[in-house]
Design a protein around this motif. Structure first.
Motif, PDB file in Angstrom:
ATOM      1  N   VAL A  39       0.837  -1.203   0.000  1.00 36.36           N
ATOM      2  CA  VAL A  39       0.000   0.000   0.000  1.00 36.36           C
ATOM      3  C   VAL A  39       0.867   1.247   0.000  1.00 36.36           C
ATOM      4  N   VAL A  40       2.018   1.179   0.655  1.00 33.64           N
ATOM      5  CA  VAL A  40       2.936   2.322   0.705  1.00 33.64           C
ATOM      6  C   VAL A  40       3.693   2.451  -0.607  1.00 33.64           C
ATOM      7  N   SER A  41       4.193   1.325  -1.105  1.00 28.63           N
ATOM      8  CA  SER A  41       4.934   1.344  -2.367  1.00 28.63           C
ATOM      9  C   SER A  41       4.079   1.895  -3.509  1.00 28.63           C
ATOM     10  N   HIS A 155       3.178   5.222   8.812  1.00 28.60           N
ATOM     11  CA  HIS A 155       4.074   5.336   9.965  1.00 28.60           C
ATOM     12  C   HIS A 155       5.449   5.829   9.539  1.00 28.60           C
ATOM     13  N   SER A 156       5.892   6.898  10.163  1.00 27.55           N
ATOM     14  CA  SER A 156       7.263   7.382  10.033  1.00 27.55           C
ATOM     15  C   SER A 156       7.704   7.525   8.566  1.00 27.55           C
ATOM     16  N   ALA A 157       8.760   6.797   8.177  1.00 27.16           N
ATOM     17  CA  ALA A 157       9.336   6.950   6.841  1.00 27.16           C
ATOM     18  C   ALA A 157       8.498   6.307   5.750  1.00 27.16           C
ATOM     19  N   GLU A 158       7.301   5.834   6.074  1.00 24.19           N
ATOM     20  CA  GLU A 158       6.372   5.462   5.006  1.00 24.19           C
ATOM     21  C   GLU A 158       5.829   6.712   4.313  1.00 24.19           C
ATOM     22  N   HIS A 159       5.896   7.861   4.988  1.00 23.75           N
ATOM     23  CA  HIS A 159       5.579   9.126   4.325  1.00 23.75           C
ATOM     24  C   HIS A 159       6.618   9.370   3.231  1.00 23.75           C
ATOM     25  N   LEU A 160       6.163   9.783   2.068  1.00 23.38           N
ATOM     26  CA  LEU A 160       7.118  10.052   0.986  1.00 23.38           C
ATOM     27  C   LEU A 160       7.960  11.282   1.295  1.00 23.38           C
ATOM     28  N   VAL A 161       7.361  12.304   1.864  1.00 24.63           N
ATOM     29  CA  VAL A 161       8.076  13.549   2.148  1.00 24.63           C
ATOM     30  C   VAL A 161       8.790  13.429   3.482  1.00 24.63           C
ATOM     31  N   ARG A 162      10.069  13.701   3.471  1.00 23.92           N
ATOM     32  CA  ARG A 162      10.931  13.477   4.633  1.00 23.92           C
ATOM     33  C   ARG A 162      10.479  14.256   5.869  1.00 23.92           C
ATOM     34  N   THR A 163       9.843  15.386   5.662  1.00 20.55           N
ATOM     35  CA  THR A 163       9.391  16.231   6.776  1.00 20.55           C
ATOM     36  C   THR A 163       8.574  15.453   7.799  1.00 20.55           C
ATOM     37  N   TYR A 164       7.857  14.418   7.362  1.00 16.28           N
ATOM     38  CA  TYR A 164       6.886  13.748   8.225  1.00 16.28           C
ATOM     39  C   TYR A 164       7.376  12.412   8.771  1.00 16.28           C
ATOM     40  N   HIS A 165       8.691  12.183   8.730  1.00 15.58           N
ATOM     41  CA  HIS A 165       9.217  10.909   9.207  1.00 15.58           C
ATOM     42  C   HIS A 165       9.155  10.767  10.721  1.00 15.58           C
ATOM     43  N   ASP A 166       8.889  11.855  11.430  1.00 17.87           N
ATOM     44  CA  ASP A 166       8.733  11.782  12.878  1.00 17.87           C
ATOM     45  C   ASP A 166       7.272  11.674  13.288  1.00 17.87           C
ATOM     46  N   TRP A 167       6.397  11.449  12.306  1.00 19.17           N
ATOM     47  CA  TRP A 167       4.959  11.406  12.578  1.00 19.17           C
ATOM     48  C   TRP A 167       4.362  10.071  12.150  1.00 19.17           C
ATOM     49  N   THR A 168       3.282   9.708  12.836  1.00 22.37           N
ATOM     50  CA  THR A 168       2.451   8.579  12.420  1.00 22.37           C
ATOM     51  C   THR A 168       1.020   9.071  12.296  1.00 22.37           C
ATOM     52  N   CYS A 169       0.342   8.688  11.223  1.00 23.77           N
ATOM     53  CA  CYS A 169      -1.005   9.190  10.953  1.00 23.77           C
ATOM     54  C   CYS A 169      -1.922   8.017  10.586  1.00 23.77           C
ATOM     55  N   VAL A 170      -3.164   8.094  11.049  1.00 27.54           N
ATOM     56  CA  VAL A 170      -4.188   7.097  10.738  1.00 27.54           C
ATOM     57  C   VAL A 170      -5.415   7.843  10.227  1.00 27.54           C
ATOM     58  N   ALA A 171      -5.973   7.396   9.109  1.00 28.35           N
ATOM     59  CA  ALA A 171      -7.128   8.087   8.539  1.00 28.35           C
ATOM     60  C   ALA A 171      -8.111   7.089   7.954  1.00 28.35           C
ATOM     61  N   ALA A 172      -9.382   7.488   7.927  1.00 31.33           N
ATOM     62  CA  ALA A 172     -10.436   6.679   7.308  1.00 31.33           C
ATOM     63  C   ALA A 172     -11.362   7.605   6.531  1.00 31.33           C
ATOM     64  N   PRO A 173     -11.837   7.169   5.356  1.00 33.05           N
ATOM     65  CA  PRO A 173     -12.749   8.006   4.569  1.00 33.05           C
ATOM     66  C   PRO A 173     -14.156   8.001   5.144  1.00 33.05           C
ATOM     67  N   VAL A 174     -14.913   9.054   4.842  1.00 34.06           N
ATOM     68  CA  VAL A 174     -16.322   9.157   5.219  1.00 34.06           C
ATOM     69  C   VAL A 174     -17.132   9.314   3.943  1.00 34.06           C
ATOM     70  N   HIS A 175     -18.273   8.616   3.879  1.00 35.53           N
ATOM     71  CA  HIS A 175     -19.070   8.599   2.648  1.00 35.53           C
ATOM     72  C   HIS A 175     -20.422   9.256   2.847  1.00 35.53           C
ATOM     73  N   ASP A 176     -20.935   9.820   1.785  1.00 34.05           N
ATOM     74  CA  ASP A 176     -22.277  10.378   1.768  1.00 34.05           C
ATOM     75  C   ASP A 176     -23.272   9.218   1.705  1.00 34.05           C
ATOM     76  N   PRO A 177     -24.156   9.071   2.691  1.00 33.46           N
ATOM     77  CA  PRO A 177     -25.098   7.949   2.651  1.00 33.46           C
ATOM     78  C   PRO A 177     -26.109   8.060   1.517  1.00 33.46           C
ATOM     79  N   ASP A 178     -26.245   9.234   0.950  1.00 36.12           N
ATOM     80  CA  ASP A 178     -27.170   9.425  -0.170  1.00 36.12           C
ATOM     81  C   ASP A 178     -26.566   8.899  -1.466  1.00 36.12           C
TER      82      ASP A 178
END
Length: 495
Positions: A39-41, A155-178
């Protein structure tokens, strides 16, 4: 990596980050250090194909602070923000994380969380108004979740941009029920040593809670639409017909079962052909549409067109007068009305979006503004499919434009109180503003009329125009009492 209690220890998280950085430094996963998760690659490849520089510093800022309020108000997630805050913010605060909520285009519209971390988040652009799609800032949880339409942890260096290698982020999409469309993403971000494996499940569950609340609100709105408009179906007296939502969902039909769940409506079309070949007439309602047989189409009853006046030039702020009542207007509605007044035959949502926001515009924002305008001005004045005004407005900028095209410079100056919507950055408004400003100036200068030039040099568009002052001095007689004041102003403009 999980500890004995099923959680990731700080040491293990740091160790994992070191492993990921070796992979990153070794040719972004193409060397002997190994490869990242698929998924990262895949995300790295999409980001690099979009020419994202791994050494980029910050994401682009799209919305200024003063623009966010209106964008938020018109976004469907605005109504569920209390739920998101009650579910995630206390957890984020305790765990030294920040919660971010984006729209479907990856723009961060809301942010909350640990106050001690917000300054660090600001330093790396994790703030409201920025854009976090993969093509803007590379692999990240928000952008990748939107790209894949599924929950993601980066997680960390899975971010492509080096600036964010000290961060870990988790996200999920939200959908319009209509419609089922993705309308945004919910993200939890924090320092790499604070991540918890349950965050993916937590954020995913919160996104589902938001969708469920939107689904409840949709059901309530459907019922209101049905109750309010069922008399239209009853009036068909046995002829087939259907009541549709604004997005084409069938809310009620007569007889039951004769219509599909959703009818695709082309913008501006007054007829639609169903899948079984039946043709139906489309009649717009205030909150949806009515499908009736063409032979049963109702005639529009006109009881007198509303009187609309627009005063959008000058620095006093835009004013709208409807049927004799004048009110102040905010900038966004004034921009929409300017475009509709300029195009009496109507505009599609995409056309209006391009005129107001350029290539990066979102039609959802325009639809929200149109809905708000129709609520305040009336559905009989602002029509849809296409968006248009039901009456020709008395607009000062239109009178200026017509007078200039007909060579009546004095009338153009009389109608113009200053620049058109001077605070507007909308591309089409800027273009019209420049056209009127330049056109009025050239018309006055070309007239060689001392009286007209004198009025222009006292006008907001001409008071700082050195050439106009110098030309006026050439036309004024040496004994003209106005000459001294004009000369003094010209002298100041030279300084």
């Amino acid at each position: 990596m999980l500890g004995a209690d099923g959680t990731s220890s700080a040491d293990e998280l740091v160790e994992d980050a070191v492993r990921l950085r070796r992979i990153y430094e070794d040719g972004l996963g193409s060397g002997s250090a190994g490869a990242p998760r698929p998924v990262v690659s895949d995300s790295w490849q999409r980001s690099l194909a979009a020419h994202v520089d791994p050494e980029s510093r910050l994401p682009p800022l799209v919305y200024q602070a003063d623009e966010l309020r209106e964008v938020r108000e018109h976004h469907p997630l605005h109504s569920v923000m209390p739920l998101l805050r009650s579910t995630l913010v206390s957890i984020a605060d305790e765990a030294m994380h920040v919660m971010l909520v984006t729209d479907a285009d990856g723009h961060v519209l809301w942010r909350d969380g640990a106050h001690g971390l917000l300054h660090s988040a600001d330093d790396v652009g994790l703030c409201e108004g920025t854009r976090w799609t993969e093509d803007a800032i590379g692999t990240n949880a928000m952008g990748t979740a939107l790209a894949l339409d599924e929950p993601v942890r980066i997680h960390s260096a899975e971010h492509l941009v080096r600036t964010y290698h000290d961060w870990t982020c988790v996200a999920a999409p939200v959908h319009d029920p209509d419609t089922g469309d993705t309308i945004g993403a919910i993200d939890i971000s924090g320092p790499l040593h604070t991540v918890h494996p349950a965050l993916v499940q937590l954020v995913t569950a919160t996104a589902q809670l938001a969708e469920n609340q939107l689904r409840v609100r949709l059901a309530i709105a459907d019922e209101r639409l049905r109750v309010k408009n069922m008399p239209h179906l009853a009036a068909l007296r046995g002829a087939e017909g259907a009541l549709l939502s604004a997005t084409g969902r069938v809310i009620a039909s007569e007889p039951y079962g004769r219509f599909p769940e959703r009818v695709r409506l082309e913008e501006g079309a007054d007829r639609v052909q169903l899948g079984d070949g039946r043709e139906m007439a489309v009649e717009p309602l205030a909150e949806g549409y009515l499908l009736v047989p063409p032979s049963r189409r109702r005639g529009r009853v006109v009881t007198g067109a509303p009187e609309l006046a627009l005063r959008f030039t000058g620095g006093a702020g835009p004013r709208i007068t409807l049927n004799g009542t004048e009110t102040a207007a905010t900038l966004r509605p004034a921009e929409v009305l300017t475009m509709l007044a300029l195009h009496p035959d109507g505009l599609s949502g995409d056309q209006l979006t391009l005129m107001l926001y350029g290539d990066d515009g979102n039609p959802t924002t325009v639809r929200g503004e149109i809905h708000r305008l129709r609520s305040s001005l009336g559905t009989d004045l602002l029509l849809t499919r296409p968006y248009r005004l039901a009456t020709a407005p008395d607009a000062d900028f239109l009178r200026v434009r017509v007078a200039l095209r007909e060579g009546r410079a004095a009338e153009a100056l009389d109608a113009c109180a200053g620049a058109l919507l001077p605070r507007s950055d909308a591309p089409a408004v800027r273009e019209l503003r420049d056209e009127l400003t330049a056109g009025l100036r050239h018309a006055v200068l070309d007239a060689d009329d001392a009286e007209l030039l004198h009025r222009f040099t006292g006008h907001p568009l001409g008071e700082d125009d050195l050439e106009a002052h110098e030309r006026l001095l050439e036309l004024l007689g040496h004994d003209d009492p106005r000459r001294a004041a004009v000369a003094a102003r010209a002298e100041r403009l030279l300084d």
